[in-house]
Design a protein around this motif. Structure first.
Motif, PDB file in Angstrom:
ATOM      1  N   PRO A 276     -16.053  39.379  -9.499  1.00 22.24           N
ATOM      2  CA  PRO A 276     -14.934  39.619  -8.579  1.00 22.24           C
ATOM      3  C   PRO A 276     -14.256  38.293  -8.226  1.00 22.24           C
ATOM      4  CG  PRO A 276     -17.060  39.880  -7.465  1.00 22.24           C
ATOM      5  CD  PRO A 276     -17.353  39.759  -8.927  1.00 22.24           C
ATOM      6  N   GLN A 277     -12.921  38.344  -8.159  1.00 21.17           N
ATOM      7  CA  GLN A 277     -12.166  37.093  -7.930  1.00 21.17           C
ATOM      8  C   GLN A 277     -11.904  36.890  -6.438  1.00 21.17           C
ATOM      9  OE1 GLN A 277      -8.815  36.894 -10.848  1.00 21.17           O
ATOM     10  NE2 GLN A 277      -9.740  38.798 -11.558  1.00 21.17           N
TER      11      GLN A 277
ATOM     12  N   VAL B 174      -8.134  40.264   0.872  1.00 19.95           N
ATOM     13  CA  VAL B 174      -8.942  40.692   2.022  1.00 19.95           C
ATOM     14  C   VAL B 174     -10.277  39.945   2.089  1.00 19.95           C
ATOM     15  CG1 VAL B 174      -7.842  42.955   2.268  1.00 19.95           C
ATOM     16  CG2 VAL B 174      -9.786  42.712   0.719  1.00 19.95           C
ATOM     17  N   ALA B 175     -10.323  38.786   1.462  1.00 17.25           N
ATOM     18  CA  ALA B 175     -11.578  38.010   1.481  1.00 17.25           C
ATOM     19  C   ALA B 175     -12.011  37.714   2.914  1.00 17.25           C
ATOM     20  CB  ALA B 175     -11.408  36.715   0.693  1.00 17.25           C
TER      21      ALA B 175
ATOM     22  N   TYR C   2     -18.557  38.884   0.655  1.00 14.07           N
ATOM     23  CA  TYR C   2     -18.123  37.522   0.304  1.00 14.07           C
ATOM     24  C   TYR C   2     -18.691  36.519   1.307  1.00 14.07           C
ATOM     25  CZ  TYR C   2     -14.966  33.654  -0.789  1.00 14.07           C
ATOM     26  OH  TYR C   2     -14.440  32.431  -1.118  1.00 14.07           O
TER      27      TYR C   2
ATOM     28  N   CYS D 252     -14.205  40.430   4.298  1.00 13.89           N
ATOM     29  CA  CYS D 252     -15.256  40.926   3.399  1.00 13.89           C
ATOM     30  C   CYS D 252     -16.622  40.352   3.739  1.00 13.89           C
ATOM     31  CB  CYS D 252     -14.875  40.584   1.962  1.00 13.89           C
ATOM     32  SG  CYS D 252     -16.081  41.176   0.784  1.00 13.89           S
TER      33      CYS D 252
ATOM     34  N   LEU E 132     -16.809  45.253   1.049  1.00 13.08           N
ATOM     35  CA  LEU E 132     -16.210  44.875   2.349  1.00 13.08           C
ATOM     36  C   LEU E 132     -17.240  45.009   3.460  1.00 13.08           C
ATOM     37  CD1 LEU E 132     -12.682  46.557   2.138  1.00 13.08           C
ATOM     38  CD2 LEU E 132     -13.145  44.101   2.289  1.00 13.08           C
TER      39      LEU E 132
ATOM     40  N   LEU F  86      -6.945  46.984  -6.171  1.00 11.71           N
ATOM     41  CA  LEU F  86      -7.785  45.819  -5.890  1.00 11.71           C
ATOM     42  C   LEU F  86      -9.097  45.930  -6.675  1.00 11.71           C
ATOM     43  CD1 LEU F  86      -7.726  43.289  -3.907  1.00 11.71           C
ATOM     44  CD2 LEU F  86      -9.395  44.571  -2.560  1.00 11.71           C
TER      45      LEU F  86
ATOM     46  N   GLN G 101     -21.498  39.485  -3.204  1.00  9.31           N
ATOM     47  CA  GLN G 101     -20.557  40.295  -3.996  1.00  9.31           C
ATOM     48  C   GLN G 101     -21.076  40.611  -5.402  1.00  9.31           C
ATOM     49  OE1 GLN G 101     -20.060  37.224  -2.874  1.00  9.31           O
ATOM     50  NE2 GLN G 101     -18.724  36.006  -4.176  1.00  9.31           N
TER      51      GLN G 101
ATOM     52  N   VAL H 131      -9.019  42.881  -9.113  1.00 11.12           N
ATOM     53  CA  VAL H 131      -9.554  41.692  -8.428  1.00 11.12           C
ATOM     54  C   VAL H 131     -11.033  41.879  -8.103  1.00 11.12           C
ATOM     55  CG1 VAL H 131      -9.357  40.245  -6.347  1.00 11.12           C
ATOM     56  CG2 VAL H 131      -7.291  41.089  -7.461  1.00 11.12           C
ATOM     57  N   CYS H 132     -11.343  42.976  -7.442  1.00 10.80           N
ATOM     58  CA  CYS H 132     -12.730  43.222  -7.017  1.00 10.80           C
ATOM     59  C   CYS H 132     -13.439  44.000  -8.141  1.00 10.80           C
ATOM     60  CB  CYS H 132     -12.742  43.996  -5.701  1.00 10.80           C
ATOM     61  SG  CYS H 132     -14.349  44.030  -4.917  1.00 10.80           S
TER      62      CYS H 132
END
Ligand code: SF4
Length: 357
Positions: free
Chosen positions: A208-209, A215-216, A222, A219, A159, A198, A227, A202-203
């Motif tokens: 990481p998706q 919260v993309a 990202y 971030c 993040l 998360l 990432q 996900v992360c």
């Protein structure tokens, strides 16, 4: 290198809304979570102790078994250590189990059986570090207490696009402060759970998706397409190899000779076949030396060392029980707590002797 100053303003306060919404929708159904309200602090304590260094999928059946056998903190405090170790058998890092029992005893003796909700008090319990204290205070009591585990470290590092090694003491200090700073005034426990969730789903460390990440928009990694390189990989370190020789002796009554490990150190208090650093078993085989059959090599890797157990077996009646070892019947053999490598050796020995576990 990214400075924190820039990243701080960006995601503070804006994380909680989308993250909690996503968590409410997507959280996994895990046995230590509850549909509404807060989980039992005892359940949090047990699950967090089990989850250290261990995958969720591995922990779930252990958690069910543990709670079925010891449903309350009073039951755990009253349980014999060998029972607790047996319930933990196969999870590894057994000091967690011993400390868990000691923590339960402390809660019974010093806190009238009620788990404290205050982080400072929780930190006085054996085996409870800053992470577990934060987890109990926030998850079970909704206190605004931060937590920082591997998943949270990765999410926060991304993040904020922190390219430094998060394991360094300076970064740890900064990340703890950050984990506290972003806690919302309400639902701190759910927020902490959501951050961990998360990171777990996900992360993830690899791939990481970000396209489906709630919260993309907050971030920096990202935004900068960093990432995949944050956090930087751990430098591979050669760990020392320890070689052990294991002798599985079986007598004519079908019993195996076992010894208990010392009360401190690795696998403390657990049981094993006769294990020595060399092939010298003369302290046990005083009268004669039986012909041995090689069973194979069991390898076991821990964080800081690797083990190689060279196992052999023999039929032998010329040993009597002593303070250091004793004969265990096949049934006992399956009730004594054994470390994971010795469970594998037990299977090899039983197969060699044609016994069925
Ligand atoms: Fe992780 Fe990607 Fe989400 Fe950033 S956008 S927190 S890197 S999953």
């Amino acid at each position: 290198m990214t400075t924190f100053a820039k990243s701080l303003g960006k995601s503070s306060g804006a994380l909680a809304g989308p993250l909690l919404k996503w968590y409410d929708r997507s959280k996994r159904d895990l046995p230590w979570r509850v549909a509404a309200g807060h989980p039992d602090p005892y359940h949090v304590l047990v699950s967090e102790a089990m989850l250290q260094q261990t995958q969720v999928a591995t922990v779930v059946p252990y958690f069910h078994r543990f709670l079925a056998a010891l449903p309350t903190i009073a039951d755990l405090a009253a349980a014999d250590e060998q029972i607790v170790l047996r319930l933990w058998q196969g999870l590894g890092y057994y000091s967690r189990a011993r400390n868990l029992r000691k923590a339960a005893i402390a809660v019974m003796q010093q806190h009238n059986g009620r788990m404290p909700s205050d982080v400072e008090l929780l930190l006085t319990l054996p085996g409870v570090g800053r992470y577990t204290a934060g987890a109990i205070a926030s998850l079970a009591y909704d206190r605004r207490a931060p937590i920082l585990d591997g998943n949270v470290v990765r999410v926060l590092s991304r993040l904020d696009a922190i390219e430094h090694d998060p394991r360094s003491p300076a970064m740890q200090k900064r990340l703890w402060a950050r984990a506290e700073e972003i806690l919302p005034p309400k639902r701190a426990g759910d927020f902490n759970s959501a951050l961990m969730e998360l990171g777990a789903t996900v992360c993830t460390p690899r791939n990481p998706q970000c396209l489906i990440c709630p919260v993309a928009g907050q971030c920096l990694a990202y935004e900068r397409q960093l990432q995949h390189v944050i956090p930087p990989p751990k430098k591979a370190k050669e760990t020392p190899l320890l070689v052990r020789h294991v002798l599985c002796l079986r007598d004519s009554r079908g019993r195996f000779l076992v010894e208990q490990r010392p009360p401190t150190g690795r696998w403390a208090g657990m049981w094993q076949f006769i294990t020595r650093p060399t092939e010298d078993f003369s302290d046990v085989l005083r009268t004669s030396t039986p012909a041995r059959t090689a069973l194979g090599t069991v390898r076991h890797a821990l964080t800081h060392r690797r083990y190689e157990f060279h196992a052999s077996a023999a039929s032998f009646d010329g040993v009597t029980d002593s303070e250091k070892w004793r004969w265990a019947s096949p049934d006992e053999l399956h009730h004594l707590p054994f470390s994971r490598p010795h469970l594998k050796i037990r299977a090899l020995a039983e197969a060699a002797f044609g016994c069925h576990g």
